[in-house]
Design a protein around this motif. Structure first.
Motif, PDB file in Angstrom:
ATOM      1  N   GLY A 180       0.793  -1.220   0.000  1.00 34.76           N
ATOM      2  CA  GLY A 180       0.000   0.000   0.000  1.00 34.76           C
ATOM      3  C   GLY A 180       0.820   1.262   0.000  1.00 34.76           C
ATOM      4  O   GLY A 180       0.259   2.371   0.069  1.00 34.76           O
ATOM      5  N   TYR A 181       2.148   1.147  -0.092  1.00 34.41           N
ATOM      6  CA  TYR A 181       2.998   2.334  -0.142  1.00 34.41           C
ATOM      7  C   TYR A 181       2.623   3.193  -1.345  1.00 34.41           C
ATOM      8  O   TYR A 181       2.492   2.702  -2.470  1.00 34.41           O
ATOM      9  CB  TYR A 181       4.473   1.920  -0.225  1.00 34.41           C
ATOM     10  CG  TYR A 181       5.375   3.013  -0.740  1.00 34.41           C
ATOM     11  CD1 TYR A 181       5.731   4.073   0.089  1.00 34.41           C
ATOM     12  CD2 TYR A 181       5.850   2.992  -2.048  1.00 34.41           C
ATOM     13  CE1 TYR A 181       6.550   5.095  -0.380  1.00 34.41           C
ATOM     14  CE2 TYR A 181       6.675   4.007  -2.513  1.00 34.41           C
ATOM     15  CZ  TYR A 181       7.015   5.055  -1.686  1.00 34.41           C
ATOM     16  OH  TYR A 181       7.810   6.056  -2.166  1.00 34.41           O
ATOM     17  N   VAL A 182       2.447   4.493  -1.097  1.00 38.82           N
ATOM     18  CA  VAL A 182       2.112   5.463  -2.139  1.00 38.82           C
ATOM     19  C   VAL A 182       3.096   6.623  -2.017  1.00 38.82           C
ATOM     20  O   VAL A 182       3.138   7.287  -0.975  1.00 38.82           O
ATOM     21  CB  VAL A 182       0.669   5.982  -1.979  1.00 38.82           C
ATOM     22  CG1 VAL A 182       0.364   7.038  -3.041  1.00 38.82           C
ATOM     23  CG2 VAL A 182      -0.325   4.834  -2.064  1.00 38.82           C
ATOM     24  N   PRO A 183       3.906   6.878  -3.054  1.00 43.93           N
ATOM     25  CA  PRO A 183       4.934   7.926  -2.937  1.00 43.93           C
ATOM     26  C   PRO A 183       4.390   9.300  -2.586  1.00 43.93           C
ATOM     27  O   PRO A 183       5.079  10.091  -1.947  1.00 43.93           O
ATOM     28  CB  PRO A 183       5.590   7.925  -4.319  1.00 43.93           C
ATOM     29  CG  PRO A 183       5.317   6.574  -4.884  1.00 43.93           C
ATOM     30  CD  PRO A 183       3.985   6.168  -4.346  1.00 43.93           C
ATOM     31  N   ALA A 184       3.154   9.589  -2.980  1.00 44.68           N
ATOM     32  CA  ALA A 184       2.610  10.923  -2.740  1.00 44.68           C
ATOM     33  C   ALA A 184       2.186  11.131  -1.287  1.00 44.68           C
ATOM     34  O   ALA A 184       1.909  12.258  -0.876  1.00 44.68           O
ATOM     35  CB  ALA A 184       1.421  11.167  -3.667  1.00 44.68           C
ATOM     36  N   ASP A 199      11.104  -5.678   8.855  1.00 47.17           N
ATOM     37  CA  ASP A 199      10.247  -5.711   7.661  1.00 47.17           C
ATOM     38  C   ASP A 199       8.804  -6.040   8.033  1.00 47.17           C
ATOM     39  O   ASP A 199       7.856  -5.408   7.545  1.00 47.17           O
ATOM     40  CB  ASP A 199      10.765  -6.747   6.658  1.00 47.17           C
ATOM     41  CG  ASP A 199      11.995  -6.284   5.894  1.00 47.17           C
ATOM     42  OD1 ASP A 199      12.438  -5.140   6.119  1.00 47.17           O
ATOM     43  OD2 ASP A 199      12.514  -7.077   5.090  1.00 47.17           O
ATOM     44  N   GLU A 200       8.634  -7.039   8.892  1.00 46.42           N
ATOM     45  CA  GLU A 200       7.283  -7.443   9.280  1.00 46.42           C
ATOM     46  C   GLU A 200       6.559  -6.319  10.013  1.00 46.42           C
ATOM     47  O   GLU A 200       5.365  -6.063   9.780  1.00 46.42           O
ATOM     48  CB  GLU A 200       7.358  -8.693  10.158  1.00 46.42           C
ATOM     49  CG  GLU A 200       7.873  -9.935   9.447  1.00 46.42           C
ATOM     50  CD  GLU A 200       9.387 -10.005   9.359  1.00 46.42           C
ATOM     51  OE1 GLU A 200       9.895 -10.979   8.795  1.00 46.42           O
ATOM     52  OE2 GLU A 200      10.083  -9.063   9.845  1.00 46.42           O
ATOM     53  N   LEU A 201       7.259  -5.632  10.901  1.00 46.16           N
ATOM     54  CA  LEU A 201       6.636  -4.522  11.612  1.00 46.16           C
ATOM     55  C   LEU A 201       6.313  -3.376  10.673  1.00 46.16           C
ATOM     56  O   LEU A 201       5.255  -2.742  10.779  1.00 46.16           O
ATOM     57  CB  LEU A 201       7.557  -4.052  12.735  1.00 46.16           C
ATOM     58  CG  LEU A 201       7.056  -2.900  13.604  1.00 46.16           C
ATOM     59  CD1 LEU A 201       5.675  -3.202  14.176  1.00 46.16           C
ATOM     60  CD2 LEU A 201       8.040  -2.599  14.721  1.00 46.16           C
ATOM     61  N   ALA A 202       7.199  -3.105   9.718  1.00 44.30           N
ATOM     62  CA  ALA A 202       6.944  -2.040   8.747  1.00 44.30           C
ATOM     63  C   ALA A 202       5.690  -2.318   7.931  1.00 44.30           C
ATOM     64  O   ALA A 202       4.938  -1.392   7.595  1.00 44.30           O
ATOM     65  CB  ALA A 202       8.148  -1.884   7.823  1.00 44.30           C
ATOM     66  N   GLU A 203       5.455  -3.574   7.630  1.00 45.27           N
ATOM     67  CA  GLU A 203       4.264  -3.918   6.857  1.00 45.27           C
ATOM     68  C   GLU A 203       2.988  -3.698   7.671  1.00 45.27           C
ATOM     69  O   GLU A 203       1.953  -3.314   7.130  1.00 45.27           O
ATOM     70  CB  GLU A 203       4.366  -5.362   6.374  1.00 45.27           C
ATOM     71  CG  GLU A 203       5.459  -5.544   5.333  1.00 45.27           C
ATOM     72  CD  GLU A 203       5.565  -6.961   4.804  1.00 45.27           C
ATOM     73  OE1 GLU A 203       4.743  -7.809   5.223  1.00 45.27           O
ATOM     74  OE2 GLU A 203       6.461  -7.210   3.983  1.00 45.27           O
ATOM     75  N   ARG A 204       3.055  -3.918   8.972  1.00 44.35           N
ATOM     76  CA  ARG A 204       1.889  -3.693   9.826  1.00 44.35           C
ATOM     77  C   ARG A 204       1.668  -2.210  10.098  1.00 44.35           C
ATOM     78  O   ARG A 204       0.531  -1.737  10.128  1.00 44.35           O
ATOM     79  CB  ARG A 204       2.040  -4.428  11.161  1.00 44.35           C
ATOM     80  CG  ARG A 204       2.123  -5.933  11.049  1.00 44.35           C
ATOM     81  CD  ARG A 204       1.852  -6.607  12.390  1.00 44.35           C
ATOM     82  NE  ARG A 204       2.706  -6.120  13.466  1.00 44.35           N
ATOM     83  CZ  ARG A 204       3.888  -6.635  13.774  1.00 44.35           C
ATOM     84  NH1 ARG A 204       4.370  -7.649  13.053  1.00 44.35           N
ATOM     85  NH2 ARG A 204       4.589  -6.161  14.784  1.00 44.35           N
ATOM     86  N   LEU A 230       8.758   2.873   5.801  1.00 43.74           N
ATOM     87  CA  LEU A 230       9.876   2.351   5.028  1.00 43.74           C
ATOM     88  C   LEU A 230      11.003   1.948   5.968  1.00 43.74           C
ATOM     89  O   LEU A 230      11.209   2.569   7.008  1.00 43.74           O
ATOM     90  CB  LEU A 230      10.408   3.410   4.061  1.00 43.74           C
ATOM     91  CG  LEU A 230       9.511   3.877   2.908  1.00 43.74           C
ATOM     92  CD1 LEU A 230      10.220   4.993   2.148  1.00 43.74           C
ATOM     93  CD2 LEU A 230       9.165   2.743   1.982  1.00 43.74           C
ATOM     94  N   VAL A 231      11.762   0.926   5.578  1.00 40.94           N
ATOM     95  CA  VAL A 231      12.976   0.558   6.304  1.00 40.94           C
ATOM     96  C   VAL A 231      14.132   0.494   5.310  1.00 40.94           C
ATOM     97  O   VAL A 231      14.038  -0.168   4.276  1.00 40.94           O
ATOM     98  CB  VAL A 231      12.871  -0.810   7.002  1.00 40.94           C
ATOM     99  CG1 VAL A 231      14.036  -0.971   7.990  1.00 40.94           C
ATOM    100  CG2 VAL A 231      11.553  -0.989   7.708  1.00 40.94           C
ATOM    101  N   ALA A 232      15.220   1.185   5.633  1.00 35.85           N
ATOM    102  CA  ALA A 232      16.439   1.126   4.833  1.00 35.85           C
ATOM    103  C   ALA A 232      17.528   0.423   5.627  1.00 35.85           C
ATOM    104  O   ALA A 232      17.651   0.626   6.843  1.00 35.85           O
ATOM    105  CB  ALA A 232      16.896   2.534   4.451  1.00 35.85           C
TER     106      ALA A 232
END
Length: 251
Positions: free
Chosen positions: A19-23, A49-54, A58-60
């Motif tokens: 569901g990431y949307v750049p805007a 990664d799993e927490l970022a999805e919930r 973003l994670v770098a």
């Protein structure tokens, strides 16, 4: 992915949630690996990664040069603080990152670099989450080695860690130099064999310190094979994100 910095091509991994949307402005967590290590390993160890999805951020995962970062006492001589600042600017410009919600987390060598970047890239990061790392080394003894803009800190120290005394001394120095005072009433023990202290600093930043009696040089609540402490009653990844989410960048 790669980013040129200081004449060198630096590599990093980036995880975007469904569901990431750049805007739409999105928070960013930059997760720093231990030495020796790399961004791929960091992405596999501690559940970011799993927490970022919930939670929808973003994670770098940057790669250090030759497996390490130029932090406070180790490793190498790369301009890693400059690289982290450049990476943040790049992701703000090209991936819609909210510049007021950029955070650093790391373990061991990556945790040390988090403290260094909090001071030397002041104003870039809203908060840092440090596990089994510290505000250590000769440069930290200078009274003016402090952030020029507020940076909140959450840190986890295992009392069986051979560096525990250095880490405790370092976080005490950080709080002294920023004129931090304990928050009343004191928080309850977060788990058996663990203590939590909270303080508010003169610049408005917050500091939370978890001391875990049974833990060594590890990440609380992680279940991987390396640097994991699954049975200490705390999940550092979740606690760090909760702290980050409550601490956007202060003016």
């Amino acid at each position: 992915m790669t980013l040129d910095h200081g004449g060198t091509s630096r590599s990093y991994r980036l995880h975007a949630p469904p569901g990431y949307v750049p805007a739409r402005p999105v928070p960013l967590v930059i997760a720093l690996h231990p030495y020796p290590g790399n961004g791929l390993e960091m992405s596999q160890l501690f559940g970011w990664d799993e927490l970022a999805e919930r939670a929808g951020f973003l994670v770098a995962y940057p790669d250090g040069v030759d497996g390490g970062f130029n932090a406070l006492v180790c490793c190498g001589n790369a301009d890693d603080v400059g690289f982290l600042a450049a990476l943040t600017g790049h992701l703000v410009e090209t991936w819609g990152v909210d510049a007021d919600r950029v955070y650093l987390t790391g373990i061991s060598n990556g945790g040390d670099l988090s403290f260094r970047a909090a001071v030397e890239a002041s104003g870039t990061f809203a908060a840092i989450g440090v596990v089994s790392g510290g505000f250590i080394g000769e440069r930290t003894t200078a009274e003016d080695y402090t952030p020029q803009r507020p940076v909140s800190v959450i840190t986890f120290i295992g009392e069986q860690d051979r560096y525990a005394s250095q880490f405790r001394t370092g976080i005490d120095r950080w709080q002294q130099q920023l004129d931090c005072t304990p928050v009343a009433p004191p928080p309850a023990a977060p788990a058996d064999g663990a203590t939590l202290t909270r303080s508010r600093c003169a610049d408005g930043s917050d500091v939370e310190v978890y001391l875990i009696g049974s833990m060594g040089h590890s990440w609380p609540g992680a279940s991987g094979d390396r640097m994991s402490a699954p049975d200490v009653g705390l999940r550092a990844t979740d606690l760090i994100w909760t702290f980050f989410a409550a601490h956007p960048r202060r003016a």
